[in-house]
Every structure is written in structure tokens, then in C-alpha cells.
Design an enzyme around this catalytic site. Structure first.
Site, short mmCIF file in Angstrom:
data_model
loop_
_atom_site.label_atom_id
_atom_site.label_comp_id
_atom_site.label_asym_id
_atom_site.label_seq_id
_atom_site.Cartn_x
_atom_site.Cartn_y
_atom_site.Cartn_z
N GLY A 135 4.78 6.81 -4.50
CA GLY A 135 5.20 8.04 -5.16
C GLY A 135 4.42 8.23 -6.44
N ARG A 136 5.01 8.95 -7.40
CA ARG A 136 4.31 9.17 -8.67
C ARG A 136 4.64 8.13 -9.74
NH1 ARG A 136 5.37 13.19 -11.51
NH2 ARG A 136 6.94 14.36 -10.32
N GLU B 97 1.94 5.70 -11.38
CA GLU B 97 0.97 6.20 -12.36
C GLU B 97 1.33 5.77 -13.77
OE1 GLU B 97 -0.31 10.41 -10.15
OE2 GLU B 97 0.96 10.44 -11.94
N CYS C 80 1.60 2.69 -0.46
CA CYS C 80 1.15 4.00 -0.90
C CYS C 80 0.46 3.96 -2.26
CB CYS C 80 2.34 4.96 -0.88
SG CYS C 80 1.90 6.72 -0.90
N HIS C 81 1.04 4.60 -3.28
CA HIS C 81 0.47 4.59 -4.62
C HIS C 81 0.88 3.35 -5.42
CE1 HIS C 81 -0.36 8.78 -3.65
NE2 HIS C 81 -1.04 8.92 -4.75
N TYR D 119 -2.52 4.36 0.13
CA TYR D 119 -2.73 5.78 0.42
C TYR D 119 -4.21 6.08 0.16
CZ TYR D 119 -2.14 10.78 0.59
OH TYR D 119 -2.27 12.10 0.93
#
Length: 399
Positions: free
Chosen positions: A282-283, A286, A312-313, A332
């Protein structure tokens, strides 16, 4: 003898978690799952709904993921299946009016095959006439229908309540998934070994909705102790999640997901007491990748060669922690730059549900890979799930 196979009865605006968690958890354990919806065929999708309480007199609803079907309803043969799973949400309201659906449910019931139904799914059971004199629970609003259908109502005093009556497993809501899935697997003849593990989830605001809840509840269903923490938050606080999906644009879309409840405080975590670390995508990664305490936590697990599973992320955090040097890793596709600059050998996720294990590290590209992702983590932890069909015994662990 063939491995176990179950049917997931789907419909538009079924609850997002209540479809995907059992769908992917059962696959991770080695059970084949067909997802079918009346009027649709394999390759079609059902829209899902996010249901949760946010302080009003009833739950709120928003759009969920698009759930891809892998079977055609008109081709379903009950003789091929060992059990049936019925998600809740709004889909059961109209599915309970479909005679083909009711006939299907009656056939499973008459054959005494395990049926697991959650939340509003019990509307279908009531309409099919299979709850007469059976102990049954459900989302509280379903009580009047079940009582009128002759069920022995089990009060839904908590949202994680489950009830078993013979081949029938019922649950109140998705909070009950760990027990709900576990009871269904037991009804199928399953057993678990090596599940006394402690697993830590590294959470953050706007992590991907599926990527936290599916592995979280799947591991709980195995009997693991699972804690979820987030920097600057404590037990009982929540992280908003993001629904990432492909809807025809050049990149994924984002919608608000469920609010995920944390179970422990980040600042009080005793990292050495955990056997493995899971990092959702997801975000959230970050900004988590910029947190020195997060980096230290990740390095600690990797330095001790404890299992780390990142999807993923999430690999943005692994790269920032400097733990990918010399490792083989996927993620990802947009995170390839982080992985390569972090010193890892890039493994192409083709197809997108491919996952890889390199030593103590499990990496996946996106939530479609959850069954393999969870299964590979189970292998590192020494968790085996078996289905007993008399003789022989089938090992459900996927390496």
C-alpha cells in the site's frame, strides 16, 4: 483421493473481507476454492462492499475491491465439492430470492457437507429452509429472519462470535474470521501442527486493505498469536487502509478501505519474542521507510535470520533498511527500482501472483499472490496444515 475443494457463493456487493479472507486463506492451506455467482461466469467480477461501524446507528458502506470469479455458476456440480462458504454483505438479500441458489444450498445441507456462513449470509440459509431447529448466529439484524425460520438463535454478544451445529458453522461478522475459518477447516477434516508462533505485523496509515487483513486473519486461523503495531500508535487505535485495484486506468485506483485495529503498542514491542515479521504494502511503506525505529526493527529480524514476509510496496522498507544486498526479491513492478538499487537480484513477478522465498525472506508482488505468500511463510515457520480423508493424509503445506 483428490484434495479438498469448496465452493464460495458470491454476489455483487458481498462484503469485501468476507469474500476474500476465506477465499485466499483456504487456498493458502491447500484447499481448492471455486468462486461462482448466479448469472456470471469464470473471469467475470463481482463488486464488493466495505461494511464497518463508524459511530452511526448502523454500519457504513463504501465500494470495495472487484472480486474476480474463477468458476461459472451454471456449471457448478455439488458432487465436486466438499463444502460451501457463504459471505455476507448485501449480496445475500438478492441471492436469497434465487431458486437456483436455494436449491444448491439445500443440496449441500442434505448431503451434510460443511456449510460456513457469515453475517448476512444466513439470510440465504433461512430462505433455503435449512436452519430449522439448528443453532445459529449472525449479524444482529438477521435475528428476526432466523427466528422466523425456526433456528435456535445464539445471541451475537460480540462481533467475533461463532456457532457450530453439526455441519453448519455460522459467524456474526468478519471479526470472527479466525475462528470461523478454523472451524470450517476442522469440519473439512483439517488439523494444524507447529502453529504456536508469534508474528508481528508492521502497519501504517493507508497500507493496502487486503494485504494486512488477509494474512493477519489467515495466520490467526492457524492458531498463531499475531500482533499489529504502527509507529506513534497504541493498542486499540486504528490505521485507515487503502483499496488498490485495477479498473482500466494505467495504474491502480485507490479507494478508502476498512479501518484496521492495532493490537499492540509500537513503542512497547518486544521484538525478540516474535518468530516472524510481516510487512503489508500500500502507501504506508513510503513513509515508514523514513522512520529510524522501523528500520531498526526490520534489521533486527533480518540480522537474526527470522522469517520476514513482505508484499507489494513493503519492499520499499526492506530497501531503505539495507537488508536486500545479495538477496533475490520480487515486489510490485513499480518498486523494482528500490529493489535493484537496494542491491537485490530482481525476480520478475510474472504472473502478478508469483511469490518467492530466498532464505528467511518471502516476497510477493501484490495481493492476488496471498495464497502462495502465506503458504511460503507457513513453510518457513514450520506450520503444516493437513486434511485427513481417512487414509492417506494430505500435507497442505506449500513450499
Amino acid at each position: 483421493m483428490a484434495p479438498k475443494k469448496v465452493l464460495l457463493l458470491c454476489g455483487d456487493y458481498m462484503e469485501d473481507y468476507e469474500a476474500m479472507v476465506p477465499f485466499q486463506a483456504l487456498q493458502a492451506y491447500g484447499v481448492s476454492v471455486d468462486a461462482a455467482c448466479p448469472g456470471k461466469k469464470a473471469g467475470d467480477s463481482c463488486r464488493t462492499a466495505v461494511h464497518q461501524g463508524i459511530g452511526h446507528q448502523t454500519y457504513a458502506e463504501s465500494r470495495g475491491h472487484n472480486f474476480a470469479l474463477n468458476a461459472s455458476f451454471d456449471e457448478v456440480n455439488i458432487n465436486e465439492y466438499d463444502g460451501l462458504v457463504i459471505p455476507g454483505g448485501r449480496a445475500p438479500e438478492y441471492l436469497a430470492m434465487d431458486e437456483k441458489v436455494l436449491d444448491l444450498v439445500r443440496k449441500f445441507s442434505d448431503a451434510k457437507k460443511p456449510i460456513a456462513s457469515v453475517c448476512h449470509g444466513q439470510l440465504i440459509l433461512a430462505a433455503a429452509g435449512v436452519v430449522q431447529n439448528r443453532k445459529c448466529t449472525a449479524y444482529p439484524a438477521v435475528k428476526p429472519v432466523l427466528v422466523a425460520a425456526g433456528a435456535k438463535w445464539e445471541e451475537a454478544d460480540t462481533m467475533d462470535k461463532c456457532t457450530v451445529d453439526g455441519n453448519l458453522v455460522t459467524a456474526v461478522a468478519y471479526d470472527a474470521h479466525p475462528e470461523f475459518v478454523s472451524l470450517f477447516v476442522k469440519a473439512l477434516g483439517g488439523s494444524v501442527t507447529g502453529s504456536n508462533k508469534r508474528i508481528l505485523f508492521l502497519c501504517g496509515d493507508y497500507m493496502e486493505d487486503y494485504e494486512v487483513m488477509v494474512p493477519f486473519q489467515s495466520l490467526q486461523a492457524l492458531g498463531c498469536h499475531v500482533d499489529a503495531v504502527c509507529p506513534d500508535k497504541g493498542a486499540g487505535e486504528k490505521c485507515p487502509t487503502a483499496i488498490h485495484d485495477f479498473e482500466g486506468d494505467q495504474t491502480y485506483s485507490e479507494k478508502p478501505g476498512h479501518d484496521f485495529a492495532l493490537t499492540a503498542s509500537f513503542d512497547n514491542v518486544d521484538a525478540p519474542s516474535y518468530d516472524a515479521l510481516v510487512i503489508p504494502g500500500g502507501r504506508a511503506p513510503e513513509y515508514l521507510a523514513l522512520n529510524d525505529k522501523v528500520i531498526s526493527l526490520v534489521k533486527g529480524f533480518m540480522d537474526k535470520a527470522k522469517p520476514v514476509a513482505s508484499i507489494c510496496h513493503g519492499q520499499q522498507i526492506l530497501s531503505a533498511a539495507g537488508v536486500l544486498q545479495g538477496r533475490k526479491c520480487t515486489a510490485y513492478p513499480a518498486v523494482k527500482l528500490n529493489v535493484v538499487l537496494g542491491g537485490a537480484t530482481w525476480l520478475e513477478p510474472n504472473p502478478i501472483d508469483r511469490c518467492f522465498t530466498d532464505g528467511n525472506l518471502v516476497t510477493g508482488a501484490a495481493w492476488p499472490g496471498h495464497p502462495d505468500f502465506i503458504s511460503q511463510l507457513m513453510a518457513l515457520l514450520g506450520i503444516k496444515k493437513e486434511l485427513h480423508l481417512g487414509i492417506p493424509v494430505y500435507d497442505m503445506n506449500c513450499s
